[in-house]
Design a protein around this motif. Structure first.
Motif, mmCIF file in Angstrom:
data_model
loop_
_atom_site.group_PDB
_atom_site.id
_atom_site.type_symbol
_atom_site.label_atom_id
_atom_site.label_comp_id
_atom_site.label_asym_id
_atom_site.label_seq_id
_atom_site.Cartn_x
_atom_site.Cartn_y
_atom_site.Cartn_z
ATOM 1 N N UNK A 153 0.835 -1.209 0.000
ATOM 2 C CA UNK A 153 0.000 0.000 0.000
ATOM 3 C C UNK A 153 0.869 1.259 0.000
ATOM 4 N N UNK A 154 1.996 1.202 0.683
ATOM 5 C CA UNK A 154 2.820 2.421 0.795
ATOM 6 C C UNK A 154 3.571 2.707 -0.499
ATOM 7 N N UNK A 160 6.092 4.561 -6.087
ATOM 8 C CA UNK A 160 7.395 3.923 -6.317
ATOM 9 C C UNK A 160 7.170 2.458 -6.699
ATOM 10 N N UNK A 161 7.981 1.967 -7.599
ATOM 11 C CA UNK A 161 7.842 0.553 -7.972
ATOM 12 C C UNK A 161 8.283 -0.331 -6.806
ATOM 13 N N UNK A 226 9.458 4.651 5.107
ATOM 14 C CA UNK A 226 9.851 5.248 3.825
ATOM 15 C C UNK A 226 8.969 6.458 3.476
ATOM 16 N N UNK A 227 7.810 6.586 4.131
ATOM 17 C CA UNK A 227 6.913 7.728 3.868
ATOM 18 C C UNK A 227 7.712 9.020 3.986
ATOM 19 N N UNK A 241 6.361 -5.239 5.998
ATOM 20 C CA UNK A 241 5.182 -4.827 6.765
ATOM 21 C C UNK A 241 5.205 -5.426 8.164
ATOM 22 N N UNK A 242 4.250 -4.982 8.991
ATOM 23 C CA UNK A 242 4.246 -5.442 10.382
ATOM 24 C C UNK A 242 4.148 -6.965 10.470
ATOM 25 N N UNK A 243 3.386 -7.589 9.565
ATOM 26 C CA UNK A 243 3.253 -9.053 9.618
ATOM 27 C C UNK A 243 4.614 -9.727 9.394
#
Ligand code: DOR
Ligand code: ZN
Ligand code: ZN
Length: 387
Positions: A153-154, A160-161, A226-227, A241-243
């Protein structure tokens, strides 16, 4: 092996399986002296150096020169990792017997090349005859072309690819199968995806000779870092990701992931102070292991004993080194840690020539006060008070 007294922890000194020290060839980023100074300040007595130098460490003479340079400096011990293929170009195998004889503790094409299955199979067969571990970066280039960060999602939001998890999973699965077929020892560098963790767990349950390391950044940061297009968080493999973070923490805690390794990857300010797409991937880590990972211990996510094992005995076993221990009569290789000292990370305090870490300016807790390597004091924290 953990002695607690006066508010300080006495631990065996650490062993890093994965650092990029940049000498020879890219001394503007780091050199053996600055890299080993950073390692000493981080609590390390042993550092294994990746071969993506300029030239690539694919021959006896480069391996020997690196060791000689480190001995002349007299800090932590340096253990070169040789290349798997000449120039890390993915074609012709290196003379692994010579590399090992010169002091290389493993072989890897990390940082340059993604090895084809046929070259990887031949490399495993060859390395097996010398009992050398193959340490590999797992990335299917067909799925990561042009990728800048983790695909999710981010990456969509930032335009960004992305680099999908499955690009890592495919290569870990392939190399586990090749390790099984050849009976050779395969070590997964900087594991980062939950799918790769699952494959590793199954492989170990089936008795395949596979081991793995995880970095402090993959244990503590997600792609959300990275945001804002923060190039300090551009790294390969990417922050996920968190998972994934949860799966990595669980696997490190239960021993599925054997070791913590830094993937210390210094880059100059110019190489990071640019467009995200142009920035070099990687971040420094040697001086940050203690504050970053003691946080996991404080959160109850990782027992202190397991963390110490993952920084000492486990990496030593994989590199076939004698593990630092705290024992009367043993050569002193230990570090003294203040687990409660809080400080704001100041780039001027870092021994590394490069300052590329997202932890700059952050409040951290836990600091190495002293390090002994090979019976000698190699680091003393000059400042008594928090800075
Ligand atoms: O982020 C990374 N940096 N990943 C690699 O595989 C290479 C490393 C480097 O050498 O900078
Ligand atoms: Zn890598
Ligand atoms: Zn690396």
């Amino acid at each position: 092996e953990i002695i607690q007294g006066d508010g300080l922890l006495l631990l065996p000194a650490f062993v890093d399986l994965h650092a990029h020290l940049r000498e020879p060839g890219q001394e503007y980023k780091e050199d053996i002296a600055s890299g080993l100074a950073a390692a000493a300040a981080g609590g390390f007595a042993h550092v294994c150096a990746m071969p993506n130098t300029r030239p690539v460490n694919d021959t006896r003479s480069i391996t020997e020169a690196m060791i000689a340079r480190a001995r002349a400096i007299g800090g932590p011990a340096l253990h070169p990792i040789g290349a798997i293929t000449m120039g890390q170009k993915g074609a012709e195998l290196t003379e692994m017997a010579d590399l090992k004889d010169a002091g290389a503790v493993a072989v890897s094409d990390d940082g340059r090349c993604v090895t084809s299955s046929s070259v990887m199979r031949r490399a495993l067969e060859y390395a097996k005859t010398f009992d050398l571990t193959i340490i590999q970066h797992a990335e299917d280039h067909a799925l990561t072309d042009g990728a800048q960060m983790h695909e999710g999602a981010i990456s969509t939001r930032l335009g960004l690819r992305g680099w999908p998890r499955v690009a890592e999973d495919i290569i870990v699965a392939r190399d586990v199968l090749l390790a099984e077929a050849t009976g050779a020892r395969y070590h997964v560098a900087h594991i980062s995806s939950l799918g790769a963790v699952r494959i590793l767990r199954e492989a170990k349950a089936r008795g395949i000779a596979v081991t793995a390391e995880v970095t402090p950044h993959h244990l503590t940061l997600t792609d959300a870092a990275v945001l804002g297009y923060d190039t300090a968080c551009k790294v390969n493999p990417p922050l996920r990701e968190q998972a994934d973070v949860d799966a990595l923490r669980e696997a490190l805690a239960d021993g599925t992931i054997d070791a913590v390794a830094t993937d210390h990857a210094p880059h100059s300010t110019l190489e990071k102070d640019c467009e995200f797409a142009e920035a070099s991937p990687g971040l420094i880590g040697l001086e940050l292991v203690v504050p970053v990972l003691l946080d996991l211990v404080r959160q109850g996510a990782l027992p202190l004993g397991r963390l110490v094992d993952a920084l000492t005995r486990a990496p030593a076993r994989i590199a076939r080194l004698e593990a630092p221990t705290i024992k009367a009569g043993a050569r002193a290789e230990l570090c003294l840690v203040d687990p409660n000292l809080s400080f704001v990370l100041d780039p001027a305090r870092l021994r590394s020539k490069s300052k590329n870490t997202p932890f700059l300016g952050r409040q951290l807790t836990g600091r190495v006060k002293m390090t002994l390597a090979s019976g000698r004091v190699v680091f003393v924290d000059g400042e008594g008070a928090a800075t």
